[in-house]
Design a protein around this motif. Structure first.
Motif, PDB file in Angstrom:
ATOM      1  N   PHE A   1      37.037  37.074 -65.332  1.00 31.94           N
ATOM      2  CA  PHE A   1      35.818  37.166 -66.136  1.00 31.94           C
ATOM      3  C   PHE A   1      36.166  37.426 -67.589  1.00 31.94           C
ATOM      4  O   PHE A   1      37.270  37.885 -67.918  1.00 31.94           O
ATOM      5  CB  PHE A   1      34.849  38.237 -65.606  1.00 31.94           C
ATOM      6  N   VAL A   2      35.220  37.083 -68.465  1.00 33.59           N
ATOM      7  CA  VAL A   2      35.356  37.279 -69.901  1.00 33.59           C
ATOM      8  C   VAL A   2      34.206  38.165 -70.360  1.00 33.59           C
ATOM      9  O   VAL A   2      33.034  37.880 -70.067  1.00 33.59           O
ATOM     10  CB  VAL A   2      35.318  35.942 -70.671  1.00 33.59           C
ATOM     11  N   LEU A   3      34.541  39.241 -71.073  1.00 32.32           N
ATOM     12  CA  LEU A   3      33.544  40.179 -71.568  1.00 32.32           C
ATOM     13  C   LEU A   3      33.523  40.161 -73.092  1.00 32.32           C
ATOM     14  O   LEU A   3      34.558  39.973 -73.737  1.00 32.32           O
ATOM     15  CB  LEU A   3      33.838  41.606 -71.089  1.00 32.32           C
ATOM     16  N   SER A   4      32.339  40.395 -73.649  1.00 34.15           N
ATOM     17  CA  SER A   4      32.223  40.540 -75.093  1.00 34.15           C
ATOM     18  C   SER A   4      32.596  41.965 -75.487  1.00 34.15           C
ATOM     19  O   SER A   4      32.868  42.809 -74.638  1.00 34.15           O
ATOM     20  CB  SER A   4      30.782  40.245 -75.540  1.00 34.15           C
ATOM     21  N   GLN A   5      32.611  42.248 -76.794  1.00 39.08           N
ATOM     22  CA  GLN A   5      32.934  43.586 -77.263  1.00 39.08           C
ATOM     23  C   GLN A   5      31.897  44.608 -76.805  1.00 39.08           C
ATOM     24  O   GLN A   5      32.192  45.799 -76.717  1.00 39.08           O
ATOM     25  CB  GLN A   5      33.037  43.589 -78.793  1.00 39.08           C
ATOM     26  N   ARG A   6      30.686  44.149 -76.512  1.00 41.55           N
ATOM     27  CA  ARG A   6      29.629  45.043 -76.040  1.00 41.55           C
ATOM     28  C   ARG A   6      29.678  45.251 -74.536  1.00 41.55           C
ATOM     29  O   ARG A   6      28.920  46.050 -73.986  1.00 41.55           O
ATOM     30  CB  ARG A   6      28.256  44.477 -76.414  1.00 41.55           C
ATOM     31  N   GLY A   7      30.532  44.502 -73.854  1.00 40.81           N
ATOM     32  CA  GLY A   7      30.620  44.595 -72.401  1.00 40.81           C
ATOM     33  C   GLY A   7      29.770  43.580 -71.673  1.00 40.81           C
ATOM     34  O   GLY A   7      29.662  43.617 -70.440  1.00 40.81           O
ATOM     35  N   ASP A   8      29.144  42.649 -72.412  1.00 40.23           N
ATOM     36  CA  ASP A   8      28.329  41.609 -71.775  1.00 40.23           C
ATOM     37  C   ASP A   8      29.230  40.651 -70.999  1.00 40.23           C
ATOM     38  O   ASP A   8      30.283  40.230 -71.489  1.00 40.23           O
ATOM     39  CB  ASP A   8      27.541  40.819 -72.826  1.00 40.23           C
ATOM     40  N   ASN A   9      28.778  40.277 -69.818  1.00 41.73           N
ATOM     41  CA  ASN A   9      29.527  39.361 -68.972  1.00 41.73           C
ATOM     42  C   ASN A   9      29.214  37.928 -69.404  1.00 41.73           C
ATOM     43  O   ASN A   9      28.119  37.421 -69.149  1.00 41.73           O
ATOM     44  CB  ASN A   9      29.129  39.584 -67.509  1.00 41.73           C
ATOM     45  N   ILE A  10      30.172  37.262 -70.070  1.00 38.89           N
ATOM     46  CA  ILE A  10      29.951  35.903 -70.571  1.00 38.89           C
ATOM     47  C   ILE A  10      30.314  34.875 -69.507  1.00 38.89           C
ATOM     48  O   ILE A  10      29.582  33.920 -69.263  1.00 38.89           O
ATOM     49  CB  ILE A  10      30.776  35.657 -71.849  1.00 38.89           C
ATOM     50  N   VAL A  11      31.472  35.063 -68.866  1.00 34.27           N
ATOM     51  CA  VAL A  11      31.959  34.164 -67.822  1.00 34.27           C
ATOM     52  C   VAL A  11      32.424  35.014 -66.648  1.00 34.27           C
ATOM     53  O   VAL A  11      33.103  36.028 -66.845  1.00 34.27           O
ATOM     54  CB  VAL A  11      33.128  33.283 -68.332  1.00 34.27           C
ATOM     55  N   PHE A  12      32.069  34.598 -65.420  1.00 35.99           N
ATOM     56  CA  PHE A  12      32.518  35.335 -64.222  1.00 35.99           C
ATOM     57  C   PHE A  12      32.743  34.339 -63.098  1.00 35.99           C
ATOM     58  O   PHE A  12      31.872  33.532 -62.776  1.00 35.99           O
ATOM     59  CB  PHE A  12      31.478  36.378 -63.805  1.00 35.99           C
ATOM     60  N   ARG A  13      33.928  34.403 -62.504  1.00 32.11           N
ATOM     61  CA  ARG A  13      34.239  33.546 -61.354  1.00 32.11           C
ATOM     62  C   ARG A  13      34.931  34.388 -60.285  1.00 32.11           C
ATOM     63  O   ARG A  13      35.954  35.015 -60.541  1.00 32.11           O
ATOM     64  CB  ARG A  13      35.120  32.376 -61.780  1.00 32.11           C
ATOM     65  N   ASP A  14      34.333  34.417 -59.101  1.00 25.89           N
ATOM     66  CA  ASP A  14      34.895  35.143 -57.948  1.00 25.89           C
ATOM     67  C   ASP A  14      35.540  34.115 -57.030  1.00 25.89           C
ATOM     68  O   ASP A  14      34.868  33.269 -56.435  1.00 25.89           O
ATOM     69  CB  ASP A  14      33.789  35.911 -57.219  1.00 25.89           C
ATOM     70  N   TYR A  15      36.865  34.181 -56.899  1.00 23.31           N
ATOM     71  CA  TYR A  15      37.597  33.167 -56.141  1.00 23.31           C
ATOM     72  C   TYR A  15      37.766  33.515 -54.666  1.00 23.31           C
ATOM     73  O   TYR A  15      37.864  32.618 -53.834  1.00 23.31           O
ATOM     74  CB  TYR A  15      38.977  32.943 -56.762  1.00 23.31           C
ATOM     75  N   ARG A  16      37.815  34.824 -54.316  1.00 22.42           N
ATOM     76  CA  ARG A  16      38.170  35.174 -52.944  1.00 22.42           C
ATOM     77  C   ARG A  16      37.172  36.117 -52.270  1.00 22.42           C
ATOM     78  O   ARG A  16      37.175  36.237 -51.042  1.00 22.42           O
ATOM     79  CB  ARG A  16      39.567  35.814 -52.908  1.00 22.42           C
ATOM     80  N   GLY A  17      36.357  36.815 -53.024  1.00 20.60           N
ATOM     81  CA  GLY A  17      35.349  37.662 -52.426  1.00 20.60           C
ATOM     82  C   GLY A  17      35.854  38.968 -51.835  1.00 20.60           C
ATOM     83  O   GLY A  17      35.135  39.624 -51.080  1.00 20.60           O
ATOM     84  N   ASP A  18      37.086  39.376 -52.190  1.00 23.36           N
ATOM     85  CA  ASP A  18      37.640  40.612 -51.626  1.00 23.36           C
ATOM     86  C   ASP A  18      37.581  41.788 -52.603  1.00 23.36           C
ATOM     87  O   ASP A  18      38.099  42.857 -52.313  1.00 23.36           O
ATOM     88  CB  ASP A  18      39.082  40.386 -51.165  1.00 23.36           C
TER      89      ASP A  18
END
Length: 460
Positions: A6-23
């Motif tokens: 995942f990629v976060l902004s300086q404020r902690g906002d979630n810009i990009v999120f990808r869960d590949y395995r679910g563990d």
């Protein structure tokens, strides 16, 4: 094997999120950001790039203010994970042209398409911009680079007397110019990050603020030749370096030259080359041949530990001026030609923990200087613009009396800066030849030299 990216902004906002395995739990991004933001372990104020929390390994790097993060529950090699994050950031920048929060949000479909090709079920597939071109079908939405924060003269590329702003290199490798044509050009960066440690300054006479600079204890240059190609047809390129370039220590000292136009051999302790570089004629005439892949890549990395003339001298004095007072004198002098201008110069100095107030005495008639006392961090900050020599006096006030040596409680003085069109190693690109040239197409070739401070420190 990566569980999440995942990629976060300086404020902690979630810009990009990808869960590949679910563990790993879904709220890992928020857990990570709160841990990093309020990190206070081991007396450090910043979180390390790798740490474990509740059985989950977190890896992160900061690129242009964005946090690129990977998680996993297995014992993954930290160097592999951190290198992967850097390469993902580079691939995204190659495709978007500009890497920023705005460009990621506008191109989230393309970014997710890239992530699905780079990593499959947690396993790394490829991080090559050229290979990915066969599998990526979305076009980037171009973000205007002119809206980005200015980065000063260091952004200028040169071709003879011509100049090109650094924003020219922020184009996507797959986008065309208006009208459907692609501008044929190639950009080369010679970037050198220098590390220098000075010994303590010496007071020449008692009662006078005349100081003699301490001598250099350690000095090192970490350099890289970066290339970004917008050439069609993958033509062969020949890159010529200094004729008097030597690799390995030979006992020759190159100390005493003046700026980047001095004389004497260029001696590299060691170096390595990109896999696309052919070394057939390198030993003969110091020429590199390569077919540049798409995107930005390092042609050559090198390291120098031989003596070189530091671009700045730092003189520092701190002495008690009463029961609960002390005075600091900082003197910075540029040691490079006046035709070259440094920018983003910042001098920092940690002060004793009992410091309560600082009064600054700046030079009169000098525009652009600013000094500040960061009370929460007990640190002095001094920013400088222009000029060849500057002096700062600071009067400190303490909440309690010192019973030991005040110099053990303060310092060292550190300095950050960027110097465009200057390189202390004197490594030069003599010429850049492109095999494919026609009467209607003569590609543009742009070269830029930049020197930056990696660790520039003076002891007190």
């Amino acid at each position: 094997m990566i569980s999440q990216f995942f990629v976060l902004s300086q404020r902690g906002d979630n810009i990009v999120f990808r869960d590949y395995r679910g563990d790993v739990q879904k709220g890992s991004a928020e857990i990570f950001f709160r841990k990093v933001k309020f990190w206070k372990e081991d007396g450090k104020e910043e979180a390390p790039p790798v740490f474990n929390l509740d059985g989950v390994n977190y890896f992160h790097v900061k690129v242009v203010g964005l946090l690129f993060v990977a998680t996993t529950r297995i014992n993954l090699s930290p160097s592999l994970a951190l290198e992967l994050l850097q390469r993902i950031a580079r691939v995204i920048k190659d495709y978007l042209g500009v890497l920023s929060e705005e460009s990621l949000r506008k191109n989230f479909v393309l970014v997710y398409e890239l992530l699905d090709e780079v990593i499959d079920f947690g396993y790394i597939q490829t991080t090559s911009t050229e290979v990915l071109k066969s599998y990526i079908f979305n076009e980037p939405i171009v973000v205007d680079a002119a809206r980005m924060p200015p980065i000063g003269p260091a952004a200028l590329f040169m071709q003879g007397n011509k100049r090109m702003p650094g924003t020219a290199v922020t184009k996507s490798v797959v986008a065309n110019e208006p009208g459907g044509r692609k501008r044929e050009e190639i950009f080369v960066d010679i970037i050198e990050k220098i590390s220098v440690t000075f010994s303590s300054s010496i007071m020449l006479s008692q009662g006078r603020p005349d100081l003699e600079q301490g001598y250099v204890l350690t000095s090192e240059i970490d350099g890289t030749i970066q290339m970004k190609s917008y050439l069609t047809g993958n033509p062969e390129i020949r890159l010529a370096l200094n004729d008097d370039l030597y690799i390995g220590r030979s006992g020759i000292s190159n100390f005493g030259y003046s700026g980047s136009s001095g004389t004497g051999p260029v001696i590299l302790d060691d170096c390595n080359f990109h896999e696309s570089v052919h070394m057939d004629s390198f030993d003969v005439d110091r020429t590199l041949s390569l077919v540049p892949p798409d995107g930005e890549f390092p042609v050559m990395n090198y390291r120098i530990t031989q003596e070189f003339k530091p671009p700045f001298s730092i003189n520092t004095l701190i002495e008690e001026a009463g029961t609960l007072k002390a005075e600091v004198i900082l003197k910075i002098r540029a040691e490079f030609p006046s035709s070259i201008t440094a920018n983003t110069i910042l001098v920092e100095m940690p002060l004793p923990a009992c410091t309560t107030r600082v009064n600054f005495d700046l030079e009169r008639g000098i525009v652009g200087q600013n000094a500040d006392f960061k009370e929460s961090h007990k640190k002095l900050e001094w920013s400088i613009v222009g000029g060849s020599e500057h002096t700062l006096r600071a009067k400190l006030n303490f909440s309690q009396e010192f019973h030991g040596n005040i110099t053990k409680e303060a310092g060292p003085v550190s300095m950050t800066f960027t110097i465009p069109m200057y390189n202390p190693s004197r490594l030069q690109v003599k010429y850049l030849q492109i095999a494919k040239k026609t009467k209607t197409s003569n590609p543009y070739r742009w070269v830029r030299y930049v020197t930056q401070a990696n660790s520039y420190v003076a002891r007190i």
